[in-house]
Design an enzyme around this catalytic site. Structure first.
Site, PDB file in Angstrom:
ATOM      1  N   LYS A   1      74.441  64.937  15.942  1.00 56.67           N
ATOM      2  CA  LYS A   1      75.390  64.202  15.799  1.00 56.67           C
ATOM      3  C   LYS A   1      76.185  63.184  16.825  1.00 56.67           C
ATOM      4  CE  LYS A   1      79.063  66.787  14.136  1.00 56.67           C
ATOM      5  NZ  LYS A   1      79.644  66.843  12.722  1.00 56.67           N
TER       6      LYS A   1
ATOM      7  N   ARG B   1      84.352  67.817  17.597  1.00 56.26           N
ATOM      8  CA  ARG B   1      83.301  68.823  16.181  1.00 56.26           C
ATOM      9  C   ARG B   1      82.104  69.387  17.261  1.00 56.26           C
ATOM     10  NH1 ARG B   1      84.153  66.605  10.758  1.00 56.26           N
ATOM     11  NH2 ARG B   1      85.560  64.861  11.054  1.00 56.26           N
TER      12      ARG B   1
ATOM     13  N   GLY C   1      77.811  74.143   9.425  1.00 57.79           N
ATOM     14  CA  GLY C   1      78.924  75.223   9.882  1.00 57.79           C
ATOM     15  C   GLY C   1      78.860  76.685  10.508  1.00 57.79           C
TER      16      GLY C   1
ATOM     17  N   MET D   1      79.237  76.691  13.575  1.00 63.31           N
ATOM     18  CA  MET D   1      80.110  75.722  15.019  1.00 63.31           C
ATOM     19  C   MET D   1      81.837  75.849  14.115  1.00 63.31           C
ATOM     20  SD  MET D   1      77.356  75.076  18.236  1.00 63.31           S
ATOM     21  CE  MET D   1      76.649  74.055  17.405  1.00 63.31           C
TER      22      MET D   1
ATOM     23  N   ARG E   1      72.425  61.341  10.200  1.00 62.14           N
ATOM     24  CA  ARG E   1      71.533  62.623  10.109  1.00 62.14           C
ATOM     25  C   ARG E   1      70.585  62.362   9.345  1.00 62.14           C
ATOM     26  NH1 ARG E   1      74.154  68.285   9.520  1.00 62.14           N
ATOM     27  NH2 ARG E   1      74.631  67.670   7.211  1.00 62.14           N
TER      28      ARG E   1
ATOM     29  N   HIS F   1      78.923  74.294   1.371  1.00 61.72           N
ATOM     30  CA  HIS F   1      77.995  75.187   2.454  1.00 61.72           C
ATOM     31  C   HIS F   1      77.073  76.404   1.506  1.00 61.72           C
ATOM     32  CE1 HIS F   1      77.710  79.180   4.550  1.00 61.72           C
ATOM     33  NE2 HIS F   1      77.855  78.415   6.021  1.00 61.72           N
TER      34      HIS F   1
ATOM     35  N   SER G   1      34.243  85.792  14.917  1.00 62.16           N
ATOM     36  CA  SER G   1      35.505  85.819  14.057  1.00 62.16           C
ATOM     37  C   SER G   1      36.324  86.427  14.930  1.00 62.16           C
ATOM     38  CB  SER G   1      35.272  86.549  13.225  1.00 62.16           C
ATOM     39  OG  SER G   1      36.079  86.204  12.394  1.00 62.16           O
TER      40      SER G   1
ATOM     41  N   CYS H   1      39.724  85.384  11.707  1.00 54.54           N
ATOM     42  CA  CYS H   1      40.384  86.438  10.453  1.00 54.54           C
ATOM     43  C   CYS H   1      41.249  86.418  10.421  1.00 54.54           C
ATOM     44  CB  CYS H   1      38.711  86.643   9.487  1.00 54.54           C
ATOM     45  SG  CYS H   1      37.982  88.157  10.314  1.00 54.54           S
TER      46      CYS H   1
ATOM     47  N   TYR I   1      37.068  77.125  12.800  1.00 53.61           N
ATOM     48  CA  TYR I   1      37.464  77.558  11.439  1.00 53.61           C
ATOM     49  C   TYR I   1      38.557  78.578  12.161  1.00 53.61           C
ATOM     50  CZ  TYR I   1      35.357  82.143  10.816  1.00 53.61           C
ATOM     51  OH  TYR I   1      34.235  82.589  11.109  1.00 53.61           O
TER      52      TYR I   1
HETATM   53  C1  PEP Z   1      41.689  91.831  12.783  1.00 51.77           C
HETATM   54  O1  PEP Z   1      41.703  92.979  12.925  1.00 51.77           O
HETATM   55  O2  PEP Z   1      41.612  90.392  12.473  1.00 51.77           O
HETATM   56  C2  PEP Z   1      41.246  91.995  11.520  1.00 51.77           C
HETATM   57  C3  PEP Z   1      40.786  91.395  10.094  1.00 51.77           C
HETATM   58  O3  PEP Z   1      40.129  93.293  10.663  1.00 51.77           O
HETATM   59  P1  PEP Z   1      41.498  94.579   9.924  1.00 51.77           P
HETATM   60  O4  PEP Z   1      42.638  93.393   9.393  1.00 51.77           O
HETATM   61  O5  PEP Z   1      40.371  94.382   8.817  1.00 51.77           O
HETATM   62  O6  PEP Z   1      41.820  94.634  10.964  1.00 51.77           O
END
Ligand code: PEP
Ligand code: MG
Length: 950
Positions: free
Chosen positions: A25, A94, A103, A105, A338, A454, A832, A900, A920
């Protein structure tokens, strides 16, 4: 010597770049002053002063001197003294933190009024009623906020006066009534605190500033910060500003205006205006505001001038701005600006429109939207074909569709939601104390207040469905019901559908339908923008942002998918392959009997027969998935969970055996097996690669099924890209032995089927870009590292021995695996990161148990800023990921790395994985668009870790 710390800045001394110090502000006020907008003068006490106060419990000594000097400057400029008896200067105090906390504070208006100066104000303004209304507001706000008196006591006194005078609203009190009320407020303060309301204006100011500092630590402010991930130690700035009055009569008023619609992003100014009122009245929603457009008729000059300022601000900030303004006897003042909070829909649309207009570039437009917002847009909406007649209409304050049971207070909302129930919080209007209930509810519905009340502002900030100002509702919280007209009574627990997009409320659960955005993402390729269709602007904006993200991102995005249907969906949503195909669900349902037979087999022959029966079923599973992902990598993980998970429950079996007169011998056998296999802690037991090595034939069956599926797909002219992933490896030796077994089977299948080991070229698939095409093949000799390290020779010869050359890699999901990644890389074609298990094993906790027991406490106490299962713990688990990537790339620079675990779809984690140099992320199909977007945004943040430049 360093310059002394400066704790107070006049508005003219600051600017937008000083938001850390002056708060949002304060920085906005300074910037507007710099731009020459009509801002009432004032000064800002810095966040640094607040932090010093919160640390020591005392204001820094210099603060008093600096504030007095700034005040004297203000008095000189205005030609009036603070609280002077004849014509007093009054100020507002303020809060204003670095990040907006609407709202949460405190605000105290009309500082400087006392028993004398109220007379002076009455004379100077010519309005006695106004003067006494201002004084009673000050005593009320000061009494509650600074002196800690229960606010309800003041409200009860107002209500008693209303009843006595038979008026609906305190707006109808005359000067005498307000004078009496003020005296009563003073008595309440004396009774409750033993002290008098302070008459000294300087004392009022100093204590008000301190109260704002203290309000940083109120419970509701903490809850808000926790939810919004705002750091606890920032503190708030305090803005002291000359009062201007919107409550001087019909030629005055106050309002909130946006440069665009903050709910939909549609162009055109937008907002609320409340004649003859102070700003707090709009936000509190106590009286229903008029649409801003009415100001055009009420005060055309102020309307045009406001429009000019809105344009100036949007051009200057290059973004949606909101302003609070006051018209004092026809003169326009801007009290705050803002960059405005907006819904997910508005965020995409505004970024897109500003980009189209050339105000910002494509990178900036991408920075202004986020994956979490995109995911929100993919949730279903109510089916517009439904001809249900709404129970009531209100202001569509925050879009989306929600269905839940009606509740009337915050505590009930929290309690019922904790029991897993979807609830809709219904209030006349909300206050900051309702915050926990608003967080817990699916939707918020109020009977009063406009788009800037609000309820509306907070719900929008949270992405929560909200309809406000549904005036047809008479809300009776004490009776636990609301009524609509004479006939409809809705009680606590009744089901309501709230459509925050249309601003309608319906009894019962309305049918839901897919969102336009989700439909466009699934049918489009992300390239073409459907124009002129319903919701076309929004879908066009989303697809445009995604197209740019795809063009700049380095991270590939793959899917966690276990069925052909999921694979098809993931591909439509832009997946570049499957990063994790879990195989355990393929052992459930009707196949359970075969799994049981395998587990109970008394000899090799029986086990082989059971496995042989599973083989064609598995092969068909893989064929379907490889078909759906033709040309793109499909990483198939061999079975991971302990086998007893596929057997009946131990307790059920024991009861069945104990209770039966003649127990089924098979039940006895099963129970014996379950007991034999029982583990105290299955998460750390016989699972993953351990299982593959310990249960003869299981891994071979799965590898054979994969290999035969690949051969079948190739025979059908397809381009299957299966990769075999071994879970839960802790030492390279486990991987070596598992790999040898897998390669033996691959060679067998190759020999049986006559496959010659040629992999189709990766060209033209678009999905294989990050994968080194030579990984695990005879082409390994070309790797730059092979000659230097010598270790690839082993991988290359091991892999070269197979004629069916599927890449074989491993999950890194144990700390030991991460710490010995350099060794494990010797036997792996890819890594992975299984960050679900890696988080469990790094922290030494089991997710299911921990989330159900101490996690809420840890989150509340701030021990976890956010659950480490939701967002990667960068310092701990993330560090292991970094170490493993570096160690692996030191021996195998081309080794492909991905993630993953659940974190693969989390925006903050995706930015981390980008920096860590992974190739990835893999996540559930629904999260793929968000992951693409975040991968693009991560690429804009600067260069990835050096590792990623390989
Ligand atoms: C993990 O452990 O991140 C994984 C993908 O395997 P899961 O969740 O199947 O154990
Ligand atoms: Mg795992």
């Amino acid at each position: 010597m360093s310059a002394p710390i400066k704790y107070v800045y006049e508005f003219a001394e600051g600017g937008r770049e000083m938001a850390d110090l002056l708060g949002g502000k304060g920085a906005g006020l300074a910037e507007m002053t710099r731009l020459g907008l009509p801002v009432p003068p004032g000064f800002t006490v810095t966040t640094e002063a607040c932090r010093a106060y919160l640390e020591t419990g005392q204001e820094p000594p210099e603060l008093g001197v600096e504030a007095a000097r700034a005040l004297a400057g203000l008095e000189r400029a205005m030609g009036r003294g603070l609280g002077a008896p004849d014509d007093p200067l009054l100020v507002s105090v303020r809060s204003g933190a670095r990040f907006s906390m609407p709202g949460m504070m405190e605000t105290i208006l009309d500082i400087g009024l006392n028993d004398q100066s109220v007379q002076g104000l009455a004379k100077a303004s010519g309005q006695e009623r106004f003067a006494w209304d201002s004084y009673r507001r000050l005593v009320q706000m000061f009494g509650h906020t600074v002196m800690g008196v229960d606010g309800d006591l003041f409200e009860e006194a107002i209500a008693a006066h209303r009843t006595a005078r038979a008026v609906a609203d305190e707006h109808d009190f005359d000067a005498d009534e307000l004078m009496a009320l003020t005296e009563e407020f003073k008595r309440i303060i004396r009774r409750e605190t033993g002290a008098d309301f302070p008459q000294d204006p300087a004392e009022q100011l100093a204590r008000a500033v301190r109260a704002v500092f203290d309000s940083w630590n109120t419970g509701r402010a903490r809850v808000y910060r926790h939810r919004e991930h705002i750091p606890e130690d920032l503190g708030t700035a305090v803005n002291v500003q000359v009062m201007v009055y919107g409550n001087l009569g019909d030629d005055s008023g106050t309002g909130v205006a946006f440069t665009r619609d903050p709910a939909t992003g549609a162009p055109g100014r937008y907002g609320d205006y409340l004649p003859d009122a102070q700003g707090e009245d709009v936000v509190a929603g106590v009286r229903d505001a008029l649409p801003l457009s009415e100001l055009k008729t009420l005060d055309p000059r102020a309307y045009v001038e406001l429009g000019d300022h809105l344009r100036t601000l949007e051009n200057h900030y290059r973004d949606l701005c909101d302003v609070e303004f006051t018209v004092e006897r026809g003169r326009l003042w801007i009290l705050q600006t803002r960059v405005g909070k907006r819904t997910a829909e508005a965020a995409f649309r505004i970024a897109h429109d500003l980009r189209d207009a050339g105000t910002i570039d494509a990178d900036e437009a991408l920075r202004r939207v986020g994956g979490a917002e995109l995911t929100r847009l993919m949730f279903p909406r109510f089916d517009t074909a439904s001809d249900d007649v709404p129970l009531a209409h209100g202001v569509p304050a925050s879009p989306g569709a929600a269905v839940g049971a009606v509740v009337f207070d915050s505590a009930t909302a929290v309690r019922r939601a904790a029991d897993g129930e979807a609830v809709v919080l219904v209030r006349r209007e909300t206050t900051p104390d309702d915050l926990p209930g608003m967080i817990a509810a699916q939707a918020v519905l109020t009977s009063r207040g406009g788009k800037t009340s609000h309820a509306a502002v907070v719900a929008r900030g949270m992405g929560k469905v909200c309809v406000c100002g549904a005036e047809a509702l008479t809300v009776e919280p004490q009776e636990r019901r609301f009524t609509v007209g004479a006939d409809v009574v809705v009680r606590e627990g009744d089901i309501l559908s709230v459509d925050g997009t249309a601003g309608t409320v319906h009894l019962g659960a309305l049918p839901l339908t897919a969102s336009d955005v989700a439909a466009a993402l699934e049918t489009g390729t992300g390239q073409d923008v459907p124009a002129g269709t319903a919701g076309g602007e929004l879908t066009g904006a989303v697809l445009g942002a995604l197209a740019h993200a795809d063009s700049v991102r380095r991270l590939e995005v793959r899917a966690n998918a276990d069925t052909p249907e999921d694979a098809v969906r993931a591909r439509a949503l832009g997946a570049q392959g499957i990063g994790l195909c879990r195989t355990e669900h393929m052992f459930l349902g009707e196949r359970r009997a075969l799994v049981e037979a395998m587990i109970l087999a008394r000899d090799d022959g029986a086990r082989e027969a059971a496995l042989a029966a599973l083989l064609p079923l598995q092969r068909a599973d893989f064929t379907g998935i490889l078909r759906a992902m033709d040309g793109l990598p499909v990483t198939i993980r061999l079975i991971d969970p302990p086998l007893h998970e596929f057997l009946p429950d131990r307790m059920d079996l024991a009861v069945r055996v104990a209770c039966a007169e003649h127990p089924d011998p098979r039940d006895r056998e099963l129970l014996a097996a379950v007991e034999r296999m029982h583990e105290q802690n299955p998460m750390l037991g016989l699972r993953g690669v351990r299982l593959g090595l310990a249960v003869p034939g299981l891994m071979a069956m799965q590898v054979r099924a994969i290999a035969e599926a690949v051969v079948e797909r190739r025979g059908a002219g397809g381009d299957p890209r299966a990769e075999i992933m071994i879970p839960l490896v802790g030492t390279v030796e486990e991987l070596r032995q598992a790999r040898a077994e897998a390669e033996r089977v691959l060679a067998e299948v190759a020999a049986e089927t006559g496959v010659d080991g040629e992999r189709p070229s990766a060209a033209g698939t678009g999905g294989d870009g990050g994968r080194p095409s030579g990984a695990g093949t005879g082409a390994d000799g070309e790797r730059p590292s092979a000659a230097e390290t010598g270790v690839d020779a082993e991988r290359s010869s091991a892999a070269g021995a197979t004629a069916l050359d599927l890449p074989i890699g491993t999950m890194i999901e144990l700390p030991r695996a991460a710490l010995t990644a350099g060794r494990i890389a010797e036997a792996a074609d890819f890594f992975s990161f299984g960050t679900n298990d890696l988080t469990q094993t790094t922290w030494g906790l089991s997710r299911d148990d921990a989330e159900a027991s101490f996690f809420p406490l840890y989150l509340e106490r701030g021990i976890f800023p956010v659950s480490p299962f939701e967002s990667i713990d960068e310092e701990g688990v993330g560090r292991l990921v970094e170490l493993a990537v570096q160690a692996a790339h030191a021996v195998a620079p081309d080794l492909e790395t991905g993630v993953c675990g659940e974190h693969g779809g989390d925006p903050a984690s995706i930015h981390f994985f980008h920096r860590a140099g992974l190739d990835y992320v893999s996540c559930s199909p629904f999260r793929i668009p968000a992951a693409r977007l975040e991968a693009g945004r991560a690429a804009l943040e600067g260069p990835a870790a050096a590792d990623s430049s390989k």
